[in-house]
Design an enzyme around this catalytic site. Structure first.
Site, short mmCIF file in Angstrom:
data_model
loop_
_atom_site.label_atom_id
_atom_site.label_comp_id
_atom_site.label_asym_id
_atom_site.label_seq_id
_atom_site.Cartn_x
_atom_site.Cartn_y
_atom_site.Cartn_z
N ARG A 185 4.49 0.04 -6.22
CA ARG A 185 4.38 -0.81 -5.04
C ARG A 185 3.28 -1.87 -5.19
O ARG A 185 3.25 -2.85 -4.44
CB ARG A 185 4.09 0.06 -3.80
CG ARG A 185 5.20 1.02 -3.47
CD ARG A 185 4.75 2.10 -2.52
NE ARG A 185 4.50 1.60 -1.18
CZ ARG A 185 5.38 1.60 -0.19
NH1 ARG A 185 6.59 2.06 -0.41
NH2 ARG A 185 5.08 1.17 1.00
N TRP A 190 -3.40 -2.68 -1.16
CA TRP A 190 -3.40 -4.12 -1.45
C TRP A 190 -4.31 -4.75 -0.40
O TRP A 190 -4.07 -4.63 0.80
CB TRP A 190 -1.99 -4.70 -1.29
CG TRP A 190 -1.22 -4.97 -2.54
CD1 TRP A 190 0.00 -4.46 -2.87
CD2 TRP A 190 -1.57 -5.85 -3.61
NE1 TRP A 190 0.41 -4.95 -4.07
CE2 TRP A 190 -0.53 -5.80 -4.55
CE3 TRP A 190 -2.68 -6.66 -3.88
CZ2 TRP A 190 -0.54 -6.54 -5.74
CZ3 TRP A 190 -2.71 -7.39 -5.06
CH2 TRP A 190 -1.66 -7.32 -5.96
N ASN A 209 -1.26 1.23 6.44
CA ASN A 209 -0.51 0.07 5.94
C ASN A 209 -0.27 -0.87 7.11
O ASN A 209 0.15 -0.42 8.18
CB ASN A 209 0.86 0.49 5.39
CG ASN A 209 0.77 1.25 4.09
OD1 ASN A 209 -0.29 1.32 3.49
ND2 ASN A 209 1.89 1.81 3.66
N GLY A 210 -0.48 -2.15 6.91
CA GLY A 210 -0.23 -3.12 7.97
C GLY A 210 -1.42 -4.01 8.22
O GLY A 210 -2.42 -3.97 7.50
N LYS A 268 23.60 -18.05 1.31
CA LYS A 268 23.73 -16.60 1.33
C LYS A 268 25.17 -16.19 1.62
O LYS A 268 25.71 -15.27 1.01
CB LYS A 268 22.79 -15.97 2.38
CG LYS A 268 21.36 -15.90 1.96
CD LYS A 268 21.16 -14.92 0.83
CE LYS A 268 20.11 -15.36 -0.14
NZ LYS A 268 20.31 -16.55 -0.91
N GLU A 320 27.43 -16.89 -1.39
CA GLU A 320 27.09 -16.03 -2.53
C GLU A 320 27.70 -14.64 -2.41
O GLU A 320 28.24 -14.12 -3.39
CB GLU A 320 25.56 -15.88 -2.64
CG GLU A 320 24.84 -17.06 -3.27
CD GLU A 320 23.35 -16.82 -3.35
OE1 GLU A 320 22.73 -17.22 -4.35
OE2 GLU A 320 22.78 -16.23 -2.39
N LYS A 352 21.05 -12.64 -11.54
CA LYS A 352 19.78 -12.71 -10.82
C LYS A 352 18.91 -13.83 -11.36
O LYS A 352 18.27 -14.55 -10.60
CB LYS A 352 19.04 -11.37 -10.93
CG LYS A 352 17.77 -11.29 -10.10
CD LYS A 352 18.07 -11.40 -8.63
CE LYS A 352 16.82 -11.33 -7.78
NZ LYS A 352 17.10 -11.61 -6.37
N CYS A 381 0.82 -1.21 0.00
CA CYS A 381 0.00 0.00 0.00
C CYS A 381 0.86 1.26 0.00
O CYS A 381 1.89 1.33 0.63
CB CYS A 381 -0.89 0.02 1.24
SG CYS A 381 -1.75 -1.52 1.57
N GLU A 405 20.08 -22.46 3.47
CA GLU A 405 19.92 -21.12 2.91
C GLU A 405 20.90 -20.14 3.53
O GLU A 405 21.46 -19.26 2.84
CB GLU A 405 18.48 -20.63 3.11
CG GLU A 405 18.21 -19.19 2.72
CD GLU A 405 18.40 -18.88 1.25
OE1 GLU A 405 18.35 -17.68 0.88
OE2 GLU A 405 18.61 -19.81 0.44
N HIS A 458 28.11 -38.18 10.37
CA HIS A 458 28.33 -39.08 9.23
C HIS A 458 29.31 -38.47 8.23
O HIS A 458 29.26 -38.80 7.04
CB HIS A 458 27.00 -39.39 8.55
CG HIS A 458 26.07 -40.16 9.43
ND1 HIS A 458 25.97 -41.54 9.42
CD2 HIS A 458 25.20 -39.74 10.39
CE1 HIS A 458 25.09 -41.94 10.30
NE2 HIS A 458 24.59 -40.85 10.92
#
Length: 614
Positions: A27, A75, A101-102, A491, A494, A609, A2, A487, A510
Site C-alpha cells: 500500500r 503515508w 487512516n484519513g 470511459k 472503452e 494498459k 496507510c 473523459e 456548430h
C-alpha cells in the site's frame, strides 16, 4: 495508503502485528509502528520513520510482551515522516493509543480547543487530536467506548480509526467514517484480528466481518460487537473470505475497475500523503529542483499526455492558469513529438502518464529535453522511464491500477496537478498564506466528497439499465468540466463499446446538434458554477430536439431537475476541484452499462494498459 493491523487473543501480539504490516507494505508508507499492552496494563510503543525493516531492526528480537496490540504503516499527510509523527499516537498520559487512516478536516480547530483545555501535543499530526478527544471525554466520566464514539462524532472527514487504552487491555475499539478505506475483522479461536485489508488476515482466518461507514466495533478476544455510532446494535453475518490471490487482490469486488473506482477516496489520500501541510499551509514537492527565481522566470507551461492522461492535462491547464498565472497549453504527445514546438529553458513541460512508459509521451519528453525545458512527470509508477528522463516527479501513489480503463489515476492526476499549480502560484507570489490555507483545506475535503458520490452507486446502476441498449451517447461540459465530459465519453466507449463523444457545450450548435434525436442520449455535466446557466440552456436545446438528457448536478439544484429526464446529484464543491467529483458518477455509469452489455470491463477488446509502441 496507510495500513492498519490489530490483534487481541491468547498469543503474543508483536509477531502477528509485524507479519500483518509486512503483508500491507504494497500500500506504500513512509513510517511504521506498533503498540502492545500487557496483562498489567503497561503499554509499549515502538515506531520509526522509514521502512518496516527498520522497525524490526530497532526491536532487535526483543519483542514487547502483550497479547493485545495495534500496528500501522503511515503515508504522511500532516507532518513530515519522523518518529514523533509516526503512528501510533497517544494522549497526554500515553494511556489512549490510536492508529488512523484519513484526514481530520477540522483538526486545527479541535487542536486549538484541546490546547485551551490544557492538552499538550507532541506531534504535527491530525491523528493525535483523536487520542486527546478520547482522553478529554474520559476525564469527564465517559467510558472508553462512549469516549471513542464521541470522538467519532466530533471529527470531520473520511476516517478509519482503531483505539486501545492501557486500562482496558481486554478490548480494541474501531470505527469508520465515510470511505477512508476498509476495516475487516477476522475471527479465530479465542482471538480476533483486525486489518485495513484482507491479505493481513488470511494467514490466520477466513472468517470475517467488515466495519461499514458510520459504525463502531468493540473487539474482544472472544466476541465482537458492531454498533451504529448512536449505540444501536448491528447484527453482522460472519462471511468466508476468499483465499484465491486474485480474488483477494480484488478486495471482494467482481472487477478491478469497480474496485479501483470505489477505492478512490483512500487512493487520493495517498496522492496527498507527505505533500500537504495545513499548519502552516504549504505544499511540499521536495523533489522539485527549481529555485524560486527559476520558477518566477517561467513564461509558459506545456502539459502533455495521451488518452485519460491528456484529459487530466486539460483540467491541469485551468489549475495552472488560475493559480500560477502562467500561459498554459495542452499537447497530445503523439503530435508534439513530430512537430517543432517553440520551447526553451523558460518553458515548464509537465508530462502526465499513469505508467511512465507510454511511447508517445516518452518521445514528447525527449523533444522537450532537446529544447532545454524544465520538466516534471506526473506518474503513478516510481522509477519508470518517464521519471528517469525528467527533472522531477510528482508521484501519484494511488497503488496499482489493474483495470485497463484508468479511473483512480485520473483523479489522482488531478490532485497532483492541483498541488503543482498551488506550489508554482505560491513561489510566483500569487498565493498568500491565507489563500493557500483555504485551497488546501478545500483539497483535503475531496476524498470525503468522492466517498459521498460513491454512495450513489445503486442509483447510478439503475440509471444504467435505461441507457445500456443505446448505441450512441453524447457528453457535454464547459470550463473545467469540459474535459470531464470527454473523459466520461472515453470511459463509456472503452468498456462498453458504445459510440460516445464528448464536446464543449458551446460547440454543440456548430455541428453535433445535427445528431440529436430520440436515439441520442445526452449526458450534461452541470454542477453549480459560473457556467451553469449556459449548461441549462444546452439542456433545453437538446430537449427541444427530442433528445434524452441525463444531468450531473449539484445537490439541491431544481432548474435542471425540472428539465432533465434523469439527474445524478453530487455534493457542492469549489469550482477548481469540481472535476474530481463530477467524473466519479461517469466512471460508475460506464462500468454498469458495460456490465449490462456483457463486456469484459477489466480487459476491453483491442486495448492495453500501457501503450509502449506507436
Amino acid at each position: 495508503m496507510c495500513g492498519i493491523v490489530g490483534y487481541i487473543g491468547k498469543n503474543q501480539a508483536t509477531p502477528i502485528l509485524l507479519e500483518g504490516l509486512k503483508r500491507l507494505e504494497y500500500r506504500g508508507y513512509d513510517s511504521s509502528g506498533i503498540a502492545v499492552i500487557d496483562g498489567t496494563g503497561a503499554s509499549s510503543i515502538h515506531k520509526v520513520p522509514g521502512k518496516l525493516d527498520g522497525l524490526i531492526k530497532a526491536l532487535n528480537n526483543d519483542f514487547p510482551n502483550g497479547t493485545v496490540g495495534i500496528g500501522h504503516t503511515r503515508w504522511a499527510t500532516h507532518g513530515r515522516p519522523k518518529q514523533a509523527n509516526a503512528h501510533p499516537q497517544v494522549d497526554c498520559n500515553g494511556d489512549v493509543i490510536v492508529v488512523h487512516n484519513g484526514i481530520v478536516e477540522n483538526y486545527l480547530n479541535l487542536k486549538i480547543q484541546l490546547q485551551g483545555e490544557g492538552h499538550t501535543f507532541t506531534s504535527e499530526t491530525d491523528t493525535e487530536v483523536i487520542a486527546h478527544l478520547i482522553e478529554s471525554s474520559m476525564l469527564n466520566d465517559k467510558t472508553f467506548e462512549e469516549s471513542v464514539s464521541n470522538a467519532a462524532t466530533l471529527i470531520k472527514g473520511a476516517q478509519a480509526v482503531v483505539a486501545m487504552h492501557a486500562s482496558h487491555p481486554d478490548e480494541l475499539i474501531a470505527f469508520r467514517l465515510g470511505n477512508a478505506g476498509g476495516l475487516a475483522i477476522g475471527y479465530g479461536s479465542n482471538e480476533t484480528y483486525l486489518a485495513s485489508d484482507l491479505p493481513a488476515l488470511l494467514p490466520h482466518t477466513s472468517q470475517v466481518t467488515y466495519i461499514d461507514p458510520g459504525e463502531i466495533a468493540i473487539i474482544q478476544s472472544h466476541q465482537v460487537q458492531h454498533k451504529s455510532l448512536d449505540g444501536k446494535i448491528i447484527n453482522k453475518v460472519i462471511q468466508k473470505a476468499p483465499y484465491d490471490e486474485v480474488a483477494v487482490a480484488k478486495g471482494g469486488f467482481k472487477h478491478f475497475m469497480l474496485k479501483e473506482i470505489m477505492e478512490q477516496p483512500h487512493a487520493l489520500f495517498q496522492t496527498l500523503a507527505g505533500k500537504v501541510s495545513l499548519d502552516p499551509p504549504e505544499v511540499n514537492l521536495g523533489s522539485l529542483p527549481f529555485s524560486d527565481s527559476e520558477i518566477r522566470r517561467l513564461n509558459r507551461v506545456v502539459l502533455t499526455g495521451m488518452g485519460t492522461s491528456l484529459l487530466a492535462a486539460h483540467v491541469g491547464r485551468h489549475y495552472i492558469e488560475t493559480l500560477a498565472g502562467l500561459p498554459t497549453e495542452v499537447e497530445n504527445s503523439s503530435e508534439m513529438c513530430y512537430r517543432n514546438p517553440v520551447l526553451d529553458e523558460n518553458t515548464l513541460v509537465i508530462a502526465v502518464s499513469q505508467s511512465g512508459e507510454t511511447s508517445d509521451t516518452l518521445a514528447a519528453i525527449e523533444k522537450a529535453n532537446q529544447k532545454g525545458c524544465k520538466q516534471i512527470a506526473v506518474c503513478n509508477v516510481q522509477e519508470s522511464q518517464a521519471t528517469r528522463m525528467v527533472n522531477a516527479t510528482v508521484h501519484l501513489g494511488v497503488g496499482p491500477e489493474l483495470g485497463v480503463a484508468s479511473t483512480k489515476t485520473f483523479t489522482g492526476s488531478l490532485v497532483a496537478l492541483f498541488l503543482i499549480a498551488t506550489y508554482l502560484g505560491k513561489r510566483r507570489g500569487l498565493i498568500d498564506s491565507d489563500l493557500m490555507g483555504q485551497l488546501l483545506q478545500d483539497l483535503s475535503s475531496i476524498p470525503r466528497l468522492v466517498g459521498q458520490v460513491l454512495q450513489s452507486e445503486n442509483e447510478i446502476a439503475k440509471l444504467a439499465q435505461t441507457l445500456f441498449q443505446y448505441e450512441n451517447v453524447m457528453y457535454l461540459g464547459r470550463g473545467i468540466n469540459m474535459p470531464v465530459a470527454l473523459e466520461g465519453a472515453l470511459k463509456l466507449k472503452e468498456v462498453s463499446y458504445i459510440h460516445a463523444e464528448g464536446f464543449p457545450a458551446g460547440e454543440m450548435k456548430h455541428g453535433p446538434i445535427a445528431l440529436i434525436d430520440r436515439e441520442m442520449p445526452v449526458i450534461i455535466v452541470a454542477p453549480n458554477d459560473a457556467l451553469y446557466d449556459k449548461m441549462e440552456g444546452s439542456a433545453q436545446e437538446v430537449k427541444a430536439r427530442g433528445g434524452k438528457v441525463i444531468a450531473i448536478i449539484t445537490e439541491g439544484n431544481t432548474g435542471l431537475k425540472s428539465i432533465a429526464d434523469e439527474c445524478i446529484e453530487i455534493p457542492e464543491t469549489p469550482y477548481l476541484l469540481s472535476a474530481i467529483i463530477s467524473v466519479v458518477p461517469l466512471q460508475l455509469l460506464a462500468y454498469h452499462i458495460a456490465i449490462l452489455r456483457g463486456c469484459d470491463v477489466d480487459q476491453p477488446r483491442n486495448l492495453a494498459k500501457t501503450v509502449t509502441v506507436e
